[in-house]
Design a protein around this motif. Structure first.
Motif, PDB file in Angstrom:
ATOM      1  N   TRP A  93       0.832  -1.314  -0.160  1.00 59.34           N
ATOM      2  CA  TRP A  93       0.105   0.086   0.180  1.00 59.34           C
ATOM      3  C   TRP A  93       0.958   1.179  -0.156  1.00 59.34           C
ATOM      4  CZ3 TRP A  93      -5.096  -0.640  -0.599  1.00 59.34           C
ATOM      5  CH2 TRP A  93      -5.614  -1.927  -0.202  1.00 59.34           C
ATOM      6  N   GLY A  94       0.326   2.162  -0.843  1.00 59.83           N
ATOM      7  CA  GLY A  94       1.183   3.457  -0.649  1.00 59.83           C
ATOM      8  C   GLY A  94       0.668   4.566  -1.712  1.00 59.83           C
ATOM      9  N   ARG A  95       0.891   5.667  -1.277  1.00 58.46           N
ATOM     10  CA  ARG A  95       0.514   6.868  -2.263  1.00 58.46           C
ATOM     11  C   ARG A  95      -0.715   7.066  -2.600  1.00 58.46           C
ATOM     12  NH1 ARG A  95       5.077   7.633  -7.274  1.00 58.46           N
ATOM     13  NH2 ARG A  95       6.631   8.753  -6.359  1.00 58.46           N
ATOM     14  N   LEU A  96      -1.671   6.807  -1.728  1.00 58.18           N
ATOM     15  CA  LEU A  96      -3.007   6.780  -1.964  1.00 58.18           C
ATOM     16  C   LEU A  96      -3.340   8.343  -1.997  1.00 58.18           C
ATOM     17  CD1 LEU A  96      -3.084   3.849  -1.970  1.00 58.18           C
ATOM     18  CD2 LEU A  96      -5.175   3.824  -0.610  1.00 58.18           C
ATOM     19  N   TYR A  97      -4.098   8.728  -2.773  1.00 56.53           N
ATOM     20  CA  TYR A  97      -4.512  10.201  -2.918  1.00 56.53           C
ATOM     21  C   TYR A  97      -5.151  10.640  -1.756  1.00 56.53           C
ATOM     22  CZ  TYR A  97      -7.949  13.926  -4.073  1.00 56.53           C
ATOM     23  OH  TYR A  97      -8.555  15.235  -3.850  1.00 56.53           O
ATOM     24  N   HIS A  98      -6.077   9.785  -1.078  1.00 57.31           N
ATOM     25  CA  HIS A  98      -6.417  10.460   0.264  1.00 57.31           C
ATOM     26  C   HIS A  98      -5.514  10.620   1.626  1.00 57.31           C
ATOM     27  CE1 HIS A  98     -10.018   9.019  -1.966  1.00 57.31           C
ATOM     28  NE2 HIS A  98     -10.649  10.030  -1.863  1.00 57.31           N
ATOM     29  N   TRP A  99      -4.344   9.737   1.522  1.00 61.07           N
ATOM     30  CA  TRP A  99      -3.597   9.805   2.662  1.00 61.07           C
ATOM     31  C   TRP A  99      -2.689  10.773   2.672  1.00 61.07           C
ATOM     32  CZ3 TRP A  99      -1.962   3.768   2.329  1.00 61.07           C
ATOM     33  CH2 TRP A  99      -3.021   3.019   2.563  1.00 61.07           C
ATOM     34  N   LYS A 100      -3.177  11.852   3.222  1.00 64.60           N
ATOM     35  CA  LYS A 100      -2.284  13.164   3.169  1.00 64.60           C
ATOM     36  C   LYS A 100      -1.748  13.593   4.530  1.00 64.60           C
ATOM     37  CE  LYS A 100      -5.270  15.159  -0.510  1.00 64.60           C
ATOM     38  NZ  LYS A 100      -6.618  15.363  -0.815  1.00 64.60           N
ATOM     39  N   SER A 101      -1.836  12.815   5.420  1.00 64.15           N
ATOM     40  CA  SER A 101      -1.319  13.239   6.728  1.00 64.15           C
ATOM     41  C   SER A 101       0.313  13.627   6.594  1.00 64.15           C
ATOM     42  CB  SER A 101      -1.294  12.314   7.845  1.00 64.15           C
ATOM     43  OG  SER A 101      -2.630  12.169   8.446  1.00 64.15           O
ATOM     44  N   PRO A 102       0.699  14.926   6.940  1.00 68.75           N
ATOM     45  CA  PRO A 102       1.842  15.308   6.735  1.00 68.75           C
ATOM     46  C   PRO A 102       2.702  14.501   7.680  1.00 68.75           C
ATOM     47  CG  PRO A 102       0.667  16.914   8.079  1.00 68.75           C
ATOM     48  CD  PRO A 102      -0.259  15.744   7.821  1.00 68.75           C
ATOM     49  N   ASP A 103       3.887  14.504   7.492  1.00 68.46           N
ATOM     50  CA  ASP A 103       4.903  13.841   8.271  1.00 68.46           C
ATOM     51  C   ASP A 103       5.058  12.331   8.266  1.00 68.46           C
ATOM     52  OD1 ASP A 103       5.790  16.652   8.933  1.00 68.46           O
ATOM     53  OD2 ASP A 103       4.201  16.325  10.979  1.00 68.46           O
ATOM     54  N   LEU A 104       4.082  11.623   7.714  1.00 68.01           N
ATOM     55  CA  LEU A 104       3.976  10.295   7.548  1.00 68.01           C
ATOM     56  C   LEU A 104       4.443   9.627   6.402  1.00 68.01           C
ATOM     57  CD1 LEU A 104       0.450   9.351   9.097  1.00 68.01           C
ATOM     58  CD2 LEU A 104       2.794   9.131  10.211  1.00 68.01           C
ATOM     59  N   GLU A 105       5.389   8.705   6.455  1.00 74.35           N
ATOM     60  CA  GLU A 105       5.710   8.088   4.933  1.00 74.35           C
ATOM     61  C   GLU A 105       4.745   6.936   4.767  1.00 74.35           C
ATOM     62  OE1 GLU A 105       9.240   7.610   2.470  1.00 74.35           O
ATOM     63  OE2 GLU A 105       9.105   5.907   3.972  1.00 74.35           O
ATOM     64  N   GLN A 106       3.905   7.225   3.828  1.00 72.62           N
ATOM     65  CA  GLN A 106       3.036   6.292   3.553  1.00 72.62           C
ATOM     66  C   GLN A 106       3.001   5.516   2.223  1.00 72.62           C
ATOM     67  OE1 GLN A 106      -0.914   7.066   5.419  1.00 72.62           O
ATOM     68  NE2 GLN A 106      -0.565   9.271   5.505  1.00 72.62           N
ATOM     69  N   ILE A 107       4.332   4.740   2.209  1.00 73.27           N
ATOM     70  CA  ILE A 107       4.532   4.007   1.015  1.00 73.27           C
ATOM     71  C   ILE A 107       5.056   2.658   1.728  1.00 73.27           C
ATOM     72  CG2 ILE A 107       5.006   5.560  -0.664  1.00 73.27           C
ATOM     73  CD1 ILE A 107       8.100   4.908  -0.294  1.00 73.27           C
ATOM     74  N   LYS A 108       5.070   1.628   0.869  1.00 72.46           N
ATOM     75  CA  LYS A 108       5.465   0.236   1.143  1.00 72.46           C
ATOM     76  C   LYS A 108       4.963  -0.227   2.399  1.00 72.46           C
ATOM     77  CE  LYS A 108      10.337   0.741  -0.574  1.00 72.46           C
ATOM     78  NZ  LYS A 108      11.691   0.714  -0.324  1.00 72.46           N
ATOM     79  N   ILE A 109       3.843  -0.078   2.751  1.00 76.66           N
ATOM     80  CA  ILE A 109       2.899  -0.464   3.887  1.00 76.66           C
ATOM     81  C   ILE A 109       2.584  -1.815   3.311  1.00 76.66           C
ATOM     82  CG2 ILE A 109       1.133  -0.287   5.383  1.00 76.66           C
ATOM     83  CD1 ILE A 109       1.056   2.668   4.474  1.00 76.66           C
ATOM     84  N   PRO A 110       2.957  -2.804   4.260  1.00 73.70           N
ATOM     85  CA  PRO A 110       2.504  -4.449   4.141  1.00 73.70           C
ATOM     86  C   PRO A 110       0.913  -4.308   4.228  1.00 73.70           C
ATOM     87  CG  PRO A 110       3.712  -4.184   6.171  1.00 73.70           C
ATOM     88  CD  PRO A 110       3.735  -2.726   5.557  1.00 73.70           C
ATOM     89  N   TRP A 111       0.261  -5.445   3.838  1.00 78.63           N
ATOM     90  CA  TRP A 111      -0.936  -5.817   4.050  1.00 78.63           C
ATOM     91  C   TRP A 111      -1.432  -6.162   5.475  1.00 78.63           C
ATOM     92  CZ3 TRP A 111      -5.483  -7.087   0.477  1.00 78.63           C
ATOM     93  CH2 TRP A 111      -5.362  -6.232  -0.658  1.00 78.63           C
ATOM     94  N   SER A 112      -0.184  -6.692   6.349  1.00 82.05           N
ATOM     95  CA  SER A 112      -0.517  -7.027   7.732  1.00 82.05           C
ATOM     96  C   SER A 112      -0.664  -5.822   8.382  1.00 82.05           C
ATOM     97  CB  SER A 112       0.715  -7.877   8.222  1.00 82.05           C
ATOM     98  OG  SER A 112       1.813  -7.051   8.032  1.00 82.05           O
ATOM     99  N   THR A 113      -0.368  -4.570   8.108  1.00 76.09           N
ATOM    100  CA  THR A 113      -0.773  -3.609   8.819  1.00 76.09           C
ATOM    101  C   THR A 113      -2.321  -3.274   8.981  1.00 76.09           C
ATOM    102  OG1 THR A 113       1.284  -2.531   7.915  1.00 76.09           O
ATOM    103  CG2 THR A 113      -0.428  -0.936   8.870  1.00 76.09           C
ATOM    104  N   PHE A 114      -2.934  -3.707   7.661  1.00 69.96           N
ATOM    105  CA  PHE A 114      -4.356  -3.405   7.647  1.00 69.96           C
ATOM    106  C   PHE A 114      -5.231  -4.706   7.989  1.00 69.96           C
ATOM    107  CE2 PHE A 114      -2.983  -0.091   4.756  1.00 69.96           C
ATOM    108  CZ  PHE A 114      -2.831   1.154   5.776  1.00 69.96           C
TER     109      PHE A 114
END
Ligand SMILES: Nc1nc2c(ncn2[C@@H]2O[C@H](COP(=O)(O)OP(=O)(O)O)[C@@H](O)[C@H]2O)c(=O)[nH]1
Ligand SMILES: [Mg+2]
Length: 435
Positions: A93-114
């Motif tokens: 998971w990563g680089r989703l349009y709606h994931w806009k929280s600043p200061d968070l790196e939101q790429i390479k997220i494994p499925w087990s996070t969710f």
């Protein structure tokens, strides 16, 4: 004597060839990862090495449509496994349009996070992308088929596919050595050996013969997998896939804690105790839900995308108050993507009732990101006595499905906010669970 020796020799040679064949196929140790366990496998068949299917979705699509695409792909993986072993590689998971929280790196997220991977695996064999890279020992994807619609659109729907030139810019580029490069979920070292565009009109499993007969690579990737349509929307298979998508326990626990602490809601009292999904089959109405109205108030881009179909904040509050009264409830849980000013405004329209929103701690946000927080919201909203969603929001649809799994009465699930000027708007379609 001679003939007996000759026979022994032939048998030895055959045995050696068989051994060799197995060794050739097992060029990495990934077969070992998919042994079913136990030592009673005595039947010898042709040794087939595991193949991997990876996919991706149009970058513009949100989290909850992506969940739907996953389900379609699992139907394909199930079908493939009737012929030879295929494992689904979960796209990070990563680089989703709606994931806009600043200061968070939101790429390479494994499925087990969710999601709960053991639950997913009770439906189809899946591995994380990083596990795949480890097993493969080389950051390679053998073949990429970029799905696209047929040029010029269509007048008649028929199943067909064809390798053609690419309609649009795909973002895949070839280097001098012939390797193909792309964003590949943020893994810069990954490359593909082969790339082609595949014009496609059909159900997910329509691509099965192509994968079996026209591809030979160990790992095949299908970008734009949203092009594959559901084989049977809403049937038992659909719901098996959906039921297997159990949220990760760490997220459910956070939601449950919030329910307990603020909403007087526990599974025992609410009739929502979760079981292994393969054993869980609850009748409609068996779940009662916590003593609160749960709502999904979709704002942000939907104010434009669904203009005319959403209520004002005041209008939404009015609709919620009606339900609070009807069900003699005093609490409201709001799942929303609204900025805090909008939430505060919404809250201000309630005088007697209490209105809650889940606000994550810094730690939760860092660990589980915007995606995890959204799931916690969905989880809490799904456990309410009465739910109201937003028009044509896949975020709301997934909550409604969760409620179908938990066993709520339809009356309390398939509801939506009406626009201010049409209080009698059409209800959402009722996609009821089937087992
Ligand atoms: N935390 C939280 N995020 C939301 C909520 N509603 C929307 N979002 C965010 O916005 C995205 C909406 O995109 P999507 O999942 O495609 O649903 P849709 O656009 O409503 O059909 C979600 O994935 C979340 O990231 C909400 O109630 N709570
Ligand atoms: Mg969306």
């Amino acid at each position: 004597m001679e003939t007996k020796e000759a026979r022994v020799l032939i048998i030895t040679i055959i045995a050696k060839i068989l051994c060799l064949a197995v060794l050739v196929h097992a060029d990495t140790d990934d077969e070992i990862a998919y042994q079913t366990g136990g030592t009673e496998t005595t039947k010898f068949g042709q040794a087939k090495s595991v193949r991997y299917l990876l996919y991706d979705v149009n970058p513009g699509e949100g989290f909850n449509l992506r969940r739907d695409v996953y389900m379609r792909v699992t139907t394909l993986v199930q079908e493939l496994n009737k012929e030879e072993p295929w494992v689904l590689v979960l796209p990070p998971w990563g680089r989703l349009y709606h994931w806009k929280s600043p200061d968070l790196e939101q790429i390479k997220i494994p499925w087990s996070t969710f999601f709960d991977l053991p639950s997913l695996r009770q439906h189809v064999p899946v591995i994380e992308f990083e596990e795949y890279l480890k097993l493969r020992g080389e950051p390679v994807i053998d073949e990429v088929y970029y799905l696209q619609s047929f040029k010029g659109g269509w007048t008649k729907w028929e199943e067909k596919m064809n390798i053609t030139e690419c309609n649009d810019r795909t973002g895949y580029v070839q280097d001098e050595e012939g390797s193909w490069h792309h964003w590949f979920f943020g893994y810069e070292e990954v490359y593909a050996k082969k790339f082609a565009c595949l014009s496609y009109m059909g159900h997910a499993t329509f691509i099965k013969p192509f994968l079996l007969k026209n591809t030979t690579g160990r790992c095949v990737m299908l970008p734009r997998a949203e092009t594959l349509i559901h084989d049977h929307f809403g049937d038992t298979g659909y719901w098996r896939a959906r039921r297997s998508m159990v949220f990760a326990k760490h997220l459910r626990d956070i939601g449950d804690k919030f329910r307990r602490e603020f909403l007087d809601s526990t599974d025992e009292e609410d009739g929502t105790v979760l079981k292994d999904w393969t054993d869980m089959q609850r009748k409609h109405g068996e779940a009662l839900g916590g003593p609160y109205v749960g709502i999904h108030l979709r704002r942000m881009d939907y104010l434009y995308a669904r203009e005319g179909n959403l209520p004002s904040l005041k209008g939404a509050a009015k609709q919620v108050k009606k339900i609070l009264q009807k069900y003699a409830l005093e609490k409201v849980f709001v799942a929303t993507d609204a900025p805090s000013e909008e939430f505060e405004e919404f809250k201000s329209y309630f005088k007697k009732s209490k209105v809650y929103r889940f606000i994550p701690s810094k730690e939760i946000k860092e660990k589980y990101k915007d995606g995890g927080v959204a799931i916690i919201d969905q989880w809490i909203a799904a456990h309410s006595r009465y739910f109201i969603g937003s028009y044509e929001s896949t975020f709301s649809f997934r909550i409604q499905e969760e409620r179908e799994i938990l066993g709520f009465d339809h009356e309390t699930t398939f509801n939506r906010f009406c626009p201010d000027d049409n209080s009698d708007c059409e209800r959402p379609s009722q996609w009821k669970i089937v087992y």
